[in-house]
Design a protein around this motif. Sequence first.
Motif, PDB file in Angstrom:
ATOM      1  N   LEU A  49       0.821  -1.218   0.000  1.00  0.00           N
ATOM      2  CA  LEU A  49       0.000   0.000   0.000  1.00  0.00           C
ATOM      3  C   LEU A  49       0.851   1.263   0.000  1.00  0.00           C
ATOM      4  O   LEU A  49       0.360   2.355  -0.296  1.00  0.00           O
ATOM      5  N   LYS A  50       2.170   1.113   0.307  1.00  0.00           N
ATOM      6  CA  LYS A  50       3.041   2.294   0.268  1.00  0.00           C
ATOM      7  C   LYS A  50       3.275   2.775  -1.165  1.00  0.00           C
ATOM      8  O   LYS A  50       3.838   3.852  -1.384  1.00  0.00           O
ATOM      9  N   GLY A  64      -7.427   9.307  -8.361  1.00  0.00           N
ATOM     10  CA  GLY A  64      -6.577   8.286  -7.796  1.00  0.00           C
ATOM     11  C   GLY A  64      -5.492   7.849  -8.776  1.00  0.00           C
ATOM     12  O   GLY A  64      -5.349   8.382  -9.886  1.00  0.00           O
ATOM     13  N   LEU A  65      -4.720   6.840  -8.366  1.00  0.00           N
ATOM     14  CA  LEU A  65      -3.623   6.318  -9.166  1.00  0.00           C
ATOM     15  C   LEU A  65      -3.992   4.970  -9.756  1.00  0.00           C
ATOM     16  O   LEU A  65      -4.749   4.202  -9.151  1.00  0.00           O
ATOM     17  N   VAL A  66      -3.384   4.661 -10.952  1.00  0.00           N
ATOM     18  CA  VAL A  66      -3.676   3.373 -11.597  1.00  0.00           C
ATOM     19  C   VAL A  66      -2.996   2.254 -10.820  1.00  0.00           C
ATOM     20  O   VAL A  66      -1.907   2.423 -10.268  1.00  0.00           O
ATOM     21  N   MET A  67      -3.657   1.085 -10.828  1.00  0.00           N
ATOM     22  CA  MET A  67      -3.102  -0.073 -10.123  1.00  0.00           C
ATOM     23  C   MET A  67      -2.776  -1.211 -11.073  1.00  0.00           C
ATOM     24  O   MET A  67      -2.275  -2.251 -10.652  1.00  0.00           O
ATOM     25  N   LEU A  68      -3.136  -1.046 -12.357  1.00  0.00           N
ATOM     26  CA  LEU A  68      -2.914  -2.092 -13.354  1.00  0.00           C
ATOM     27  C   LEU A  68      -2.239  -1.483 -14.583  1.00  0.00           C
ATOM     28  O   LEU A  68      -2.419  -0.297 -14.892  1.00  0.00           O
ATOM     29  N   ARG A  69      -1.477  -2.322 -15.263  1.00  0.00           N
ATOM     30  CA  ARG A  69      -0.889  -1.873 -16.521  1.00  0.00           C
ATOM     31  C   ARG A  69      -1.984  -1.819 -17.569  1.00  0.00           C
ATOM     32  O   ARG A  69      -2.777  -2.750 -17.711  1.00  0.00           O
ATOM     33  N   GLU A  70      -2.039  -0.684 -18.280  1.00  0.00           N
ATOM     34  CA  GLU A  70      -3.082  -0.498 -19.276  1.00  0.00           C
ATOM     35  C   GLU A  70      -2.810  -1.369 -20.504  1.00  0.00           C
ATOM     36  O   GLU A  70      -1.680  -1.457 -20.987  1.00  0.00           O
ATOM     37  N   ASP A 102       4.513  -4.068  -8.348  1.00  0.00           N
ATOM     38  CA  ASP A 102       4.238  -2.633  -8.261  1.00  0.00           C
ATOM     39  C   ASP A 102       2.900  -2.316  -8.919  1.00  0.00           C
ATOM     40  O   ASP A 102       2.175  -3.208  -9.358  1.00  0.00           O
ATOM     41  N   ARG A 103       2.608  -1.002  -9.040  1.00  0.00           N
ATOM     42  CA  ARG A 103       1.306  -0.591  -9.579  1.00  0.00           C
ATOM     43  C   ARG A 103       1.142  -0.901 -11.050  1.00  0.00           C
ATOM     44  O   ARG A 103       0.022  -0.924 -11.550  1.00  0.00           O
ATOM     45  N   TYR A 104       2.235  -1.129 -11.753  1.00  0.00           N
ATOM     46  CA  TYR A 104       2.153  -1.259 -13.211  1.00  0.00           C
ATOM     47  C   TYR A 104       2.163  -2.713 -13.669  1.00  0.00           C
ATOM     48  O   TYR A 104       2.321  -3.005 -14.847  1.00  0.00           O
ATOM     49  N   SER A 105       1.965  -3.623 -12.739  1.00  0.00           N
ATOM     50  CA  SER A 105       1.900  -5.048 -13.086  1.00  0.00           C
ATOM     51  C   SER A 105       0.443  -5.494 -13.075  1.00  0.00           C
ATOM     52  O   SER A 105      -0.386  -4.951 -12.361  1.00  0.00           O
ATOM     53  N   ASN A 106       0.154  -6.513 -13.887  1.00  0.00           N
ATOM     54  CA  ASN A 106      -1.194  -7.088 -13.908  1.00  0.00           C
ATOM     55  C   ASN A 106      -1.251  -8.410 -13.157  1.00  0.00           C
ATOM     56  O   ASN A 106      -2.270  -9.088 -13.159  1.00  0.00           O
TER      57      ASN A 106
END
Length: 823
Positions: A722-723, A734-740, A782-786
Amino acid sequence: MTEAEKHLDLPLEEVLGDRFGRYSKYIIQERALPDARDGLKPVQRRILYAMLQDGNTADKPFRKAAKTVGNVIGNYHPHGDSSVYEAMVRMSQDWKGRHPLVEMHGNNGSIDGDPPAAMRYTEARLSSISVEMLQDIEKNTVEYIPNFDDSIEEPVVLPAMYPNLLVNGSTGISSGYATDIPPHQLGEVIDAALMEINNPACTVDDLMTVMKGPDFPTGGIVQGTDGIKKAYETGRGKVVVRSKTEIETLKGGRKQIAVTELPYEVVKSNLVKRMDEIRFDKKVEGIAEVRDDTDRTGLRIVIELKKEADPQGVLNYLYKNTDLQVSYNFNMVAIHNKTPQLLGLKQLLQAYISHQKEVVTNRSQYELNKAERRQHIVEGLKKAISVLDQVIEIIRGSNDKRDAKTNLTASFDFTEEQAEAIVTLQLYRLTNTDITTLEKEAEDLAEQIEKLRGILASESKLLNVIKDKLAYVKKTYNEERRSVIEEEIEELKIDLEVIVPSENVIVSATKEGYIKRTSYRSYSASNEEPPGMKESDDLLYAAERNTTDTLLLFTEKGQYVYMPVHELSDIRWKDNGQHIGNIVPLEADDSLVRVIPVSEFSDEHYLTFFTKNGVVKKTVLSAYQAQRYSRALVAVKLKENDRLVNVDITDGSKEIFIATNFGYGLRFAEEEVTPVGQRAAGVKGIDLKTGDSVVNGFSISPDGPPETVIVTHRGAVKKMPLKEFDTSSRAKRGLVMLRELKQNPHLISSLQPWDGKENGLRIQTETGALKTEDVGSMRRSDRYSNGSFVIDTKELGTVTDAWPALDYQSLQKANEGNKESNN
């Protein structure tokens, strides 16, 4: 007249309105509501009058009730015999009226709600106090009207020599009106009437110095003088009526509660049954037996207690949950000036006094006319005796009675009435004694006429007559007050630890809404087997709780069920629980979202709500403590297309995290959400794209949970710290949590907080398949992984939901720890 001219073409609304209006007027005026003057409904008045006409009075033997009912129906009241008999029986029941107007031999029902014997078996007569209701009715004191078939006449109202409406009270329901007037103590009512006569400017406070409040025939304790005062001022008010009880100590130290007086109109058998059901269902701990010891010496209900029970705690619980204590609502509606009116105490007394003025005036006028007629006759007889020889000679010389009267009138100027009296005079009346008697009678008549004329000419003398009669009725019929009046309504505080045995149990709830509590014995015997539930169902909540705790069960539609743990059904671990819809009614498409246990409803904690449309609402926890919880209560106000997705308990210093279906996450301080009321809507928590929705929201504290687990609809799972999310502010995207991805992008089906203590993740697909995934060994992303694919969506369908798998085996370990500490 043609066939068409025989019919009227009228709108249905007009016809119905007119007919129902006539019916309502009849019901209000002629059936259900009492008259403010004599306090009687028409059927009651007709019963009393019919009994008087039949000579069925208190000084005569009893007669069959059926005879009276027949007379009433045949002469005055063309309705069903059962309604007339029921009215007659009620007037004879000394637990319904303070001074019964009818005496009855035989079974006239009971305080247990038993029906009376049929009218062919019972006998009745007027009671002695009914004499005061009907006294002097033959002296033209009241107005008469033709009966239903114009064959005889009946009184519109009875003379009523005391304020019967206040003394015996009344209850009734009509069209658009209802009435509830409690009985009162006869002497107090008369004292209040005398005060009103002597000082018409007196206030309700003044009247209440003599008339304390209701006096129910069943006794009891009446609490709330403020409610009595409000009722006496406005006609409406509320008091609490409590049973008279005593805590008795038996040999050996055991105690019992003895009930000797009940609230008005409480059916004793139903009360005893209800208290015994509470004992049987163990809703209150400590009751050993409930027994009805009522006999001919008086009412007595005994509640035997177990040795360790707290008598006052048990009694308070019974006051709150049975008819051992009830609320009584004054609604003093009566017919006054031919219309139904809500009347206060002064208006009721004034209506009665005005009626008595009319009664005494009419009676005085009747007696004056009678006395003046007799005085005229006596004067004629005295004159005739003074010329007796000539009178005899004229009578002997006449051809017949008519000729004798004519001759006497012509010779001595007698009037027609005097001549009639002379010719019908018996010879023995011509003695010296009777001459003296006539002179004495003339003196008495002159005195009586002067007195009656004085009453008719002076209102103060007329009022003195009324006061003398009221004083006589009080002296003759007054009884001791039965109900005790207490100023304050006692607040009932029920200490759950006293009422409910403090016991640790296992509480479980499933996704489909089945809930139960299970004893440790049943849980331990399960050998760590899963709890009983449907194959398609899964645990939503399972924990060790105390019976003194409370569960708040929140549903999708923003409602909550307040459920004390001790009131949950005790069901074996292997059996299905009780569905929440069987505990309280829920809408068919509503479902359970979250279970929150509460040990204490404090003002220092908050419930934070998250909805599908991105709304966040925070309300102090104490607002959700319910006193009445027989139905689902409003937890949060939702718009029509919104749904509740989660509820979390916070302390005001945490942070909020919200995740959306399109893969956005927003983190902000909890203090940005201002607390609002229980039924209010919330504020905008996150700014959603068109078509997006919130999949979850929860609070974050500095010490955890450190991670979150995301499951996408394509069957991918990833664990993320969550950090990764910086603290922002409310109502942002908000911020993206998945790779587009350009083609077939991932959508989040579930996002759950993760602190590593969970026993895996349960994933559900659209085909209903359930799979448990071990997340503990999964590496962080991280946030950019699916994430990694764990579900074959081609075979099982897309993922619809996921939640932490509850470790019900750890409850067994907790149970073992409890055993060791107890040892």
